[in-house]
Enzyme design. Structure first.
Site, PDB file in Angstrom:
ATOM      1  N   THR A   1       0.847  -1.192   0.000  1.00  0.00           N
ATOM      2  CA  THR A   1       0.000   0.000   0.000  1.00  0.00           C
ATOM      3  C   THR A   1       0.885   1.246   0.000  1.00  0.00           C
ATOM      4  O   THR A   1       2.002   1.203   0.498  1.00  0.00           O
ATOM      5  CB  THR A   1      -0.856  -0.034   1.279  1.00  0.00           C
ATOM      6  OG1 THR A   1      -1.764  -1.117   1.163  1.00  0.00           O
ATOM      7  CG2 THR A   1      -1.613   1.253   1.521  1.00  0.00           C
TER       8      THR A   1
ATOM      9  N   ARG B   1     -14.272  -7.790  -0.261  1.00  0.00           N
ATOM     10  CA  ARG B   1     -13.523  -7.430   0.962  1.00  0.00           C
ATOM     11  C   ARG B   1     -12.926  -6.015   0.868  1.00  0.00           C
ATOM     12  O   ARG B   1     -12.369  -5.622  -0.147  1.00  0.00           O
ATOM     13  CB  ARG B   1     -12.427  -8.477   1.174  1.00  0.00           C
ATOM     14  CG  ARG B   1     -11.525  -8.213   2.385  1.00  0.00           C
ATOM     15  CD  ARG B   1     -10.271  -7.470   2.026  1.00  0.00           C
ATOM     16  NE  ARG B   1      -9.372  -7.330   3.162  1.00  0.00           N
ATOM     17  CZ  ARG B   1      -8.321  -6.518   3.209  1.00  0.00           C
ATOM     18  NH1 ARG B   1      -8.023  -5.779   2.166  1.00  0.00           N
ATOM     19  NH2 ARG B   1      -7.561  -6.446   4.272  1.00  0.00           N
TER      20      ARG B   1
ATOM     21  N   GLY C   1     -10.349  -3.367   3.039  1.00  0.00           N
ATOM     22  CA  GLY C   1      -9.411  -3.242   4.158  1.00  0.00           C
ATOM     23  C   GLY C   1      -9.530  -1.891   4.847  1.00  0.00           C
ATOM     24  O   GLY C   1     -10.536  -1.187   4.722  1.00  0.00           O
ATOM     25  N   ASP C   2      -8.484  -1.514   5.530  1.00  0.00           N
ATOM     26  CA  ASP C   2      -8.500  -0.260   6.303  1.00  0.00           C
ATOM     27  C   ASP C   2      -8.188   0.972   5.457  1.00  0.00           C
ATOM     28  O   ASP C   2      -8.569   2.089   5.832  1.00  0.00           O
ATOM     29  CB  ASP C   2      -7.475  -0.336   7.435  1.00  0.00           C
ATOM     30  CG  ASP C   2      -6.062  -0.532   6.881  1.00  0.00           C
ATOM     31  OD1 ASP C   2      -5.875  -1.397   6.000  1.00  0.00           O
ATOM     32  OD2 ASP C   2      -5.146   0.195   7.308  1.00  0.00           O
TER      33      ASP C   2
ATOM     34  N   THR D   1      -0.419   1.123   6.792  1.00  0.00           N
ATOM     35  CA  THR D   1      -0.315  -0.035   5.905  1.00  0.00           C
ATOM     36  C   THR D   1      -0.199  -1.274   6.759  1.00  0.00           C
ATOM     37  O   THR D   1       0.460  -1.248   7.800  1.00  0.00           O
ATOM     38  CB  THR D   1       0.908   0.077   4.960  1.00  0.00           C
ATOM     39  OG1 THR D   1       1.069  -1.185   4.280  1.00  0.00           O
ATOM     40  CG2 THR D   1       2.194   0.384   5.709  1.00  0.00           C
ATOM     41  N   GLY D   2      -0.834  -2.342   6.346  1.00  0.00           N
ATOM     42  CA  GLY D   2      -0.745  -3.567   7.135  1.00  0.00           C
ATOM     43  C   GLY D   2      -1.993  -4.407   6.978  1.00  0.00           C
ATOM     44  O   GLY D   2      -2.769  -4.214   6.036  1.00  0.00           O
TER      45      GLY D   2
ATOM     46  N   GLY E   1      -5.320  -5.103   7.203  1.00  0.00           N
ATOM     47  CA  GLY E   1      -6.422  -4.182   7.383  1.00  0.00           C
ATOM     48  C   GLY E   1      -7.471  -4.580   8.399  1.00  0.00           C
ATOM     49  O   GLY E   1      -8.036  -3.724   9.086  1.00  0.00           O
TER      50      GLY E   1
HETATM   51  N1  ASP Z   1      -3.932  -2.283   4.550  1.00  0.00           N
HETATM   52  C1  ASP Z   1      -4.165  -2.897   3.274  1.00  0.00           C
HETATM   53  C2  ASP Z   1      -5.402  -3.749   3.343  1.00  0.00           C
HETATM   54  O1  ASP Z   1      -5.603  -4.408   4.340  1.00  0.00           O
HETATM   55  C3  ASP Z   1      -3.039  -3.741   2.817  1.00  0.00           C
HETATM   56  C4  ASP Z   1      -1.702  -3.082   2.836  1.00  0.00           C
HETATM   57  O2  ASP Z   1      -1.415  -2.207   3.640  1.00  0.00           O
HETATM   58  O3  ASP Z   1      -0.902  -3.437   1.989  1.00  0.00           O
HETATM   59  O4  ASP Z   1      -6.115  -3.788   2.382  1.00  0.00           O
END
Ligand code: ASP
Length: 332
Positions: A193, A221, A223-224, A244-245, A247
């Site tokens: 991300t 789906r 994410g965050d 990022t992470g 989510g």
């Molecule tokens: N946070 C993003 C998600 O969960 C993924 C990412 O940070 O790469 O969609």
């Protein structure tokens, strides 16, 4: 710069707390956190990421140094990273289970806490610009799928054929996931991300985040990244965050807003606030990272993964590009 000093700063006097008497600017970017270790990156790959992060950092800092707005700096850096196939955002985004690419993005202006977000778009070249158009041209905050695409059409956003976003590398990740029945985390632990946070010379903060989500995502789906308060938050009174992470955990912890609340309400310094919130994420089973800037001009990284593609710079001469967690050899 002392975080405690800014806890009660209002937008009107935000620039009073800048170091010295000079109004300054601060900027930070990320290109995703995850299992990013030196032994897994070739010299060429590492050089490509560093050059790309440097270009995105420069795009934002040139705007800020010329007196431009935090919002413009955030958008400029993210647009470059969305167009770069190295990242899981825009071109180079990961594939869904059905072999499509669906983008999520969000942006927030700390001046008035106006925000825009989109999820599940498939043809918009720069989802961050669509998120910003939602913010400025609609009465809404969050648009999804076909409706978001229709809105984009009405406002003249640039579209491309879905193939434009596709890369061999991300297709291989999906095929590996399907062949080995792995979870998205096993197959694509590098996330990717992108995000940016800024404080401009007027003392205004902004944050933005853009992603393709996670490899093999199904059932629409989300994410965050496009969720205001989870992946993105900006408020001139507290801080600007892009995350990022994993989510699902970032949503449940409300990561971005939680960091800003700790700074504003508990008077925590931004590093402590960020580290504490990511520790909460880890305790629940999630991992990832954040970038944060504050009204006082601090720019903070925090992550509980092996690495995070990242960069930061400010008007006092700081300039840093880093990838790995150990910082060894990371400084520019
Ligand atoms: N946070 C993003 C998600 O969960 C993924 C990412 O940070 O790469 O969609």
């Amino acid at each position: 710069m002392i975080a405690a000093a800014m806890a009660l700063v209002s937008p009107a006097n935000a620039q009073d707390v800048t170091a010295g008497d000079e109004p300054g600017w601060s900027f930070a970017i990320h290109g995703g956190a995850g299992v990013i270790e030196r032994e897994n990156l070739t010299d060429e790959q590492e050089a490509a990421y560093r050059a790309s992060l440097d270009a995105a950092l420069t795009a934002g800092t040139e705007i800020l140094a010329a007196g431009g707005s935090a919002m413009d700096a955030v958008k400029a850096a993210i647009v470059l990273m969305e167009d770069d196939p190295l990242y899981n955002a825009g071109r180079g985004a990961v594939f869904t289970w059905d072999g499509r690419i669906e983008h999520d993005a969000s942006i927030m202006d700390g001046t008035d806490r106006s925000a825009g977000a989109v999820t599940g778009t498939r043809t918009i070249r720069n989802p961050i610009l669509l998120a910003d158009t939602v913010r400025t041209e609609s009465r809404h905050v969050f648009l999804s799928g076909d409706g978001a695409e229709e809105f984009a059409g009405e406002h003249g956003l640039e579209t491309v054929l879905p193939d434009w976003f596709a890369t061999e590398r991300r297709l291989e990740s999906l095929n590996r996931l399907k062949a080995q029945k792995l979870s998205a985390l096993d197959v694509d632990v590098k996330y990717g991300t992108v995000g940016a946070v800024a404080r401009d010379m007027q003392g205004n903060l902004a944050a933005g985040t853009s992603t393709g989500g996670m490899t093999g995502k199904r059932w629409g789906r989300i994410g965050d990244a496009p969720i205001i308060g989870a992946g993105t938050y900006a408020d001139n009174d507290s801080c600007a965050v892009s995350a990022t992470g994993h989510g699902e955990y970032f949503i449940r912890v409300g990561v971005a807003r939680e960091i800003c609340s700790r700074i504003a309400l508990a008077g925590e310094d931004p590093q402590t606030a960020s580290d504490s919130v990511l520790a909460e994420v880890l305790e629940m089973g999630g991992d990832g990272g954040v970038i944060v800037v504050t009204p006082a001009g601090d720019e903070v990284f925090s992550f509980n993964t092996a690495g995070m593609y990242r960069g930061r710079a400010d008007s006092e001469g700081l300039r840093e590009i880093a990838i790995f967690g150990d910082h060894a050899g990371d400084a520019e």
